[in-house]
Scaffold this active site. Structure first.
Site, short mmCIF file in Angstrom:
data_model
loop_
_atom_site.label_atom_id
_atom_site.label_comp_id
_atom_site.label_asym_id
_atom_site.label_seq_id
_atom_site.Cartn_x
_atom_site.Cartn_y
_atom_site.Cartn_z
N LEU A 149 37.17 45.92 50.71
CA LEU A 149 36.81 44.90 51.70
C LEU A 149 35.97 43.79 51.08
O LEU A 149 35.07 44.05 50.27
CB LEU A 149 36.01 45.57 52.82
CG LEU A 149 35.59 44.69 54.00
CD1 LEU A 149 36.80 44.28 54.82
CD2 LEU A 149 34.58 45.44 54.87
N HIS A 150 36.26 42.56 51.43
CA HIS A 150 35.43 41.43 51.00
C HIS A 150 35.59 40.27 51.97
O HIS A 150 36.67 40.00 52.46
CB HIS A 150 35.78 40.99 49.57
CG HIS A 150 37.23 40.69 49.35
ND1 HIS A 150 38.19 41.68 49.20
CD2 HIS A 150 37.89 39.51 49.24
CE1 HIS A 150 39.38 41.12 49.01
NE2 HIS A 150 39.22 39.80 49.04
N GLN A 151 34.49 39.61 52.24
CA GLN A 151 34.47 38.46 53.13
C GLN A 151 34.36 37.17 52.30
O GLN A 151 33.51 37.06 51.43
CB GLN A 151 33.29 38.53 54.09
CG GLN A 151 33.07 37.25 54.89
CD GLN A 151 32.85 37.52 56.36
OE1 GLN A 151 33.80 37.76 57.08
NE2 GLN A 151 31.63 37.49 56.80
#
Length: 201
Positions: A149-151
């Site tokens: 996950l990465h924003q």
């Protein structure tokens, strides 16, 4: 161009006078470093955590090497190695999870906090006109590394979406990532204080 002049130049250069076709008036901005991204370099071979995952590997190294701007307890902010725009940051949990719904409350809160802080830091350093912020969940949704996950926090300026990304699939980035990392890391401390004893892995 004479053979003498050409021989004194870098032998890896190609001179248009020696190529087929008729030269045109266009200028070319060559960005060969992007080929690593296109060919899938640095992408995990599988969905497992560990050395194959760049977002698991980054916190194990020093901040300068990994381009980490800020470390938190459960998440960290890092420069995108293949930025859409100058100052493109990613906020990642340390834990190897692929879905936003898999975050703990602490991870979710810190991802949000680091994202808000990242916006303030980029505003202080670069004065963008706006931001694109979001997560691509799954390869089909555009996630380059779908397993961790990465924003994205992408600064935007008026007119930054010129013909290069559309026609040439190329972005012109005017500053070295190492310089950007230093500016952001210093501004983060100025705005939010020292990092203190924070999680490194």
């Amino acid at each position: 161009m004479s053979d003498t002049k050409e021989s004194s130049q870098d032998p890896s250069l190609e001179f248009v006078e020696h190529l087929a076709g008729v030269p045109d008036s266009l200028q070319r901005l060559w960005t060969p470093y992007r080929m690593a991204y296109i060919e899938g370099e640095n992408k995990p071979a599988d969905s497992l955590a560990g050395d194959e995952c760049p977002f698991c590997r980054a916190p194990l190294r020093d901040d300068e090497t990994s381009l980490i701007v800020r470390r938190g307890q459960t998440a960290y902010a890092v420069l995108n190695l293949y930025p859409y725009n100058p100052g493109h940051l990613l906020v990642c949990p340390y834990r190897h999870i692929s879905g936003y719904v898999e975050t703990t409350d602490a991870e979710c809160d810190e991802i949000a906090t680091l994202t808000k802080q990242a916006i303030a830091v980029v505003k202080k350093v670069s004065s963008p006109a706006g931001f694109n912020i979001g997560m691509n969940q799954g390869t089909v949704a555009g996630a380059g590394i779908a397993t961790h996950l990465h924003q994205h926090v992408v600064p935007r300026w008026q007119g930054d979406a010129n013909f290069l990304p559309i026609i040439a699939r190329t972005k012109a980035v005017p500053q070295l990532l190492s310089q950007t990392r230093t500016l952001f890391a210093d501004a983060w401390v100025d705005l939010y204080g020292p990092t203190g004893e924070e999680r490194h892995a």
